[in-house]
Write a protein that holds these residues in place. Structure first.
Motif, short mmCIF file in Angstrom:
data_model
loop_
_atom_site.label_atom_id
_atom_site.label_comp_id
_atom_site.label_asym_id
_atom_site.label_seq_id
_atom_site.Cartn_x
_atom_site.Cartn_y
_atom_site.Cartn_z
N PRO A 29 7.50 -3.04 0.26
CA PRO A 29 8.91 -2.69 0.46
C PRO A 29 9.22 -1.20 0.33
O PRO A 29 10.25 -0.73 0.79
N ASN A 30 8.31 -0.43 -0.25
CA ASN A 30 8.52 1.01 -0.42
C ASN A 30 7.98 1.83 0.75
O ASN A 30 8.08 3.05 0.75
N MET A 31 7.37 1.16 1.73
CA MET A 31 6.77 1.86 2.86
C MET A 31 7.41 1.37 4.16
O MET A 31 7.94 0.27 4.22
N ASP A 32 7.33 2.21 5.19
CA ASP A 32 7.86 1.84 6.51
C ASP A 32 6.80 1.19 7.39
O ASP A 32 7.13 0.47 8.33
N TYR A 33 5.54 1.47 7.13
CA TYR A 33 4.44 0.97 7.96
C TYR A 33 3.18 0.90 7.12
O TYR A 33 3.10 1.49 6.04
N ASP A 34 2.19 0.17 7.61
CA ASP A 34 0.87 0.09 6.99
C ASP A 34 -0.17 0.60 7.96
O ASP A 34 -0.13 0.28 9.15
N ILE A 35 -1.09 1.40 7.44
CA ILE A 35 -2.28 1.80 8.20
C ILE A 35 -3.46 1.42 7.32
O ILE A 35 -3.54 1.84 6.17
N VAL A 36 -4.38 0.63 7.87
CA VAL A 36 -5.48 0.11 7.07
C VAL A 36 -6.80 0.25 7.81
O VAL A 36 -6.89 -0.01 9.02
N SER A 37 -7.82 0.66 7.06
CA SER A 37 -9.21 0.54 7.50
C SER A 37 -9.81 -0.53 6.61
O SER A 37 -9.70 -0.48 5.39
N TYR A 38 -10.45 -1.53 7.21
CA TYR A 38 -10.99 -2.63 6.44
C TYR A 38 -12.37 -2.35 5.85
O TYR A 38 -13.04 -3.25 5.36
N GLY A 39 -12.80 -1.11 5.86
CA GLY A 39 -14.07 -0.76 5.22
C GLY A 39 -15.28 -1.10 6.07
O GLY A 39 -15.17 -1.42 7.25
N LYS A 40 -16.42 -1.04 5.43
CA LYS A 40 -17.69 -1.20 6.14
C LYS A 40 -17.83 -2.58 6.78
O LYS A 40 -18.35 -2.69 7.90
N ASP A 41 -17.34 -3.63 6.11
CA ASP A 41 -17.50 -4.98 6.65
C ASP A 41 -16.48 -5.33 7.73
O ASP A 41 -16.62 -6.32 8.43
N GLY A 42 -15.43 -4.52 7.88
CA GLY A 42 -14.43 -4.76 8.91
C GLY A 42 -13.53 -5.95 8.62
O GLY A 42 -12.83 -6.42 9.50
N LYS A 43 -13.54 -6.45 7.36
CA LYS A 43 -12.74 -7.60 6.98
C LYS A 43 -11.81 -7.22 5.84
O LYS A 43 -12.14 -6.36 5.02
#
Length: 139
Positions: free
Chosen positions: A111-125
């Motif tokens: 709720p404190n952010m307008d958007y999410d940007i995520v890298s799922y790391g080495k496993d991609g999950k």
């Protein structure tokens, strides 16, 4: 005049190889653990660059790109976006350090952010620990 040719014995060569092997056994794991940390730092730096570009996009257009437009809106003008003044990144959208695409979602689950940007790391999950841990703008 006689020259005496002298070489190393097999035992001396084995001792040197043993010492080199022991050094590699101690140094190798430390070296490879640093590579994983470096990749996570690169992912954080790229996400920070996306944050800055997204803020500039919002200043120009009055809103953040939709989830469907994604991060590509920072480099290529979306249709029906007249106030777009980009590109907001010098190069196209890079893959994360593990070769996977970054995930962009708006609105954010936080709720404190307008958007999410995520890298799922080495496993991609989603989830994981160590090199498999997620890296995001909400951390």
């Amino acid at each position: 005049m006689k020259y005496r040719v002298r070489g190393f014995t097999l035992l001396e060569l084995l001792v040197v190889l043993l010492i080199i092997g022991l050094l590699a056994a101690f140094v190798g794991p430390k070296y490879f653990s640093q590579i994983g940390k470096s990749q996570a730092q690169v992912a954080r730096a790229q996400i920070d660059a996306f944050d800055k570009a997204l803020d500039q996009y919002r200043i120009d257009t009055g809103h953040y790109p939709t989830t469907e437009q994604g991060l590509a809106a920072l480099f290529t003008q979306p249709a029906n976006e007249g106030n777009w003044r980009g590109p907001y990144l010098k190069k196209g959208i890079p893959a994360d350090p593990w070769g996977n695409a970054y995930v962009y979602k708006t609105p954010s689950a936080n709720p404190n952010m307008d958007y999410d940007i995520v890298s799922y790391g080495k496993d991609g999950k989603s989830g994981g620990a160590g090199d498999d841990a997620d890296v995001s703008n909400t951390q």
